[in-house]
Design an enzyme around this catalytic site. Structure first.
Site, PDB file in Angstrom:
ATOM      1  N   LYS A 138       0.925  -1.203  -0.046  1.00  0.00           N
ATOM      2  CA  LYS A 138      -0.127  -0.228   0.026  1.00  0.00           C
ATOM      3  C   LYS A 138       1.090   1.175   0.068  1.00  0.00           C
ATOM      4  O   LYS A 138       1.947   1.388   0.754  1.00  0.00           O
ATOM      5  CB  LYS A 138      -0.951  -0.163   1.180  1.00  0.00           C
TER       6      LYS A 138
HETATM    7  O1  G3P Z   1      -8.036   0.151   4.855  1.00  0.00           O
HETATM    8  C1  G3P Z   1      -8.097   1.302   5.290  1.00  0.00           C
HETATM    9  C2  G3P Z   1      -8.565   1.706   6.634  1.00  0.00           C
HETATM   10  O2  G3P Z   1      -8.064   0.894   7.507  1.00  0.00           O
HETATM   11  C3  G3P Z   1      -9.157   2.996   6.931  1.00  0.00           C
HETATM   12  O3  G3P Z   1     -10.400   2.855   7.617  1.00  0.00           O
HETATM   13  O4  G3P Z   1     -11.501   2.803   9.754  1.00  0.00           O
HETATM   14  O5  G3P Z   1      -9.512   4.024   9.720  1.00  0.00           O
HETATM   15  O6  G3P Z   1     -11.385   4.889   8.634  1.00  0.00           O
HETATM   16  P1  G3P Z   1     -10.829   3.650   9.013  1.00  0.00           P
END
Ligand code: G3P
Length: 226
Positions: free
Chosen positions: A86
């Site tokens: 990533k």
């Molecule tokens: O995969 C991306 C993710 O982990 C971001 O998600 O839940 O931190 O907004 P969040």
């Protein structure tokens, strides 16, 4: 459709991969920080839990393309061939994605909030682009709509990058994107659990069990009758 678990919690990964048809795991520095400890050790434990063939996503840390590429090579050495690296979809990230493409390393343009950011990562050679659905919602925009646009844009431009929709808070967000044909989604354990939680279903399953127990005796299954 590919389904990933968005977590670095190895216990949760073991529990959920046993239950659901999960394809692999996505991580990021925030998820690694949430579990604490040595990040390389955590990544290795995840790899061990999901096996060598399951796709595993891990993120680079440096802000410059050379540093990103160095992290990417180290991650692939550590986690094996089915690693998708990533890379934040920012200008240095686009440069890094091109370097990784040339080196045969699969990249995912991540931290995507807008269609043109996804388009640029895809054009640079990313195998996946990851829009952050709920974080876009939190800015007052429509994360599902933006992600649909990204999916359509990549298709119309004939770019092979797949949308990996990420950052979900609700089953409704996930369902809307599955319906639209988005090829990959990643869900936090709590979102996946909540998505499958339905008291009406539990009640119906319990009623069937009670009916059969009344017929054949407590704890009996079909195998005991045949
Ligand atoms: O995969 C991306 C993710 O982990 C971001 O998600 O839940 O931190 O907004 P969040």
């Amino acid at each position: 459709m590919e389904l990933y678990l968005d977590t670095a919690d190895v216990g949760e990964i073991r529990r959920l991969t046993a239950l659901y048809p999960v394809d692999g795991v996505t991580t990021n520095p925030g998820l690694l920080a949430a579990v604490g400890g040595d990040p390389a050790g955590t990544l290795c434990a995840i790899r061990e839990a999901i096996g060598p063939d399951a796709p595993m996503f891990a993120q680079v840390i440096p802000a410059d393309a050379e540093g990103m590429a160095r992290d990417a090579r180290a991650l692939v050495r550590l986690l094996g061939r089915n690693t998708v690296v990533k890379v934040p979809a920012v200008p240095e990230g686009f440069r890094a994605i091109r370097m990784l493409k040339a080196a045969g390393i699969a990249a995912c343009g991540t931290v995507v909030y807008a269609p043109m950011q996804a388009l640029m990562a895809a054009k640079a050679g990313a195998a996946y682009v990851a829009p952050y659905v709920n974080r876009i919602d939190n800015l007052g925009y429509d994360g599902v709509a933006v992600t649909r646009q990204i999916h359509d844009l990549l298709e119309r431009q004939g770019l092979p990058a797949k949308v990996l929709a990420a950052s979900f808070r609700s089953a409704q967000q996930v369902q809307a994107l599955c319906l639209h044909g988005v090829p990959a989604v990643t869900c936090a354990p709590a979102v996946l659990d909540a998505m499958m939680k339905n008291p009406a279903v539990d009640e119906a399953v319990a009623a069937f069990a009670a009916d059969f127990a009344g017929l054949a005796g407590e704890g009996k299954g079909m195998a005991d009758m045949i």
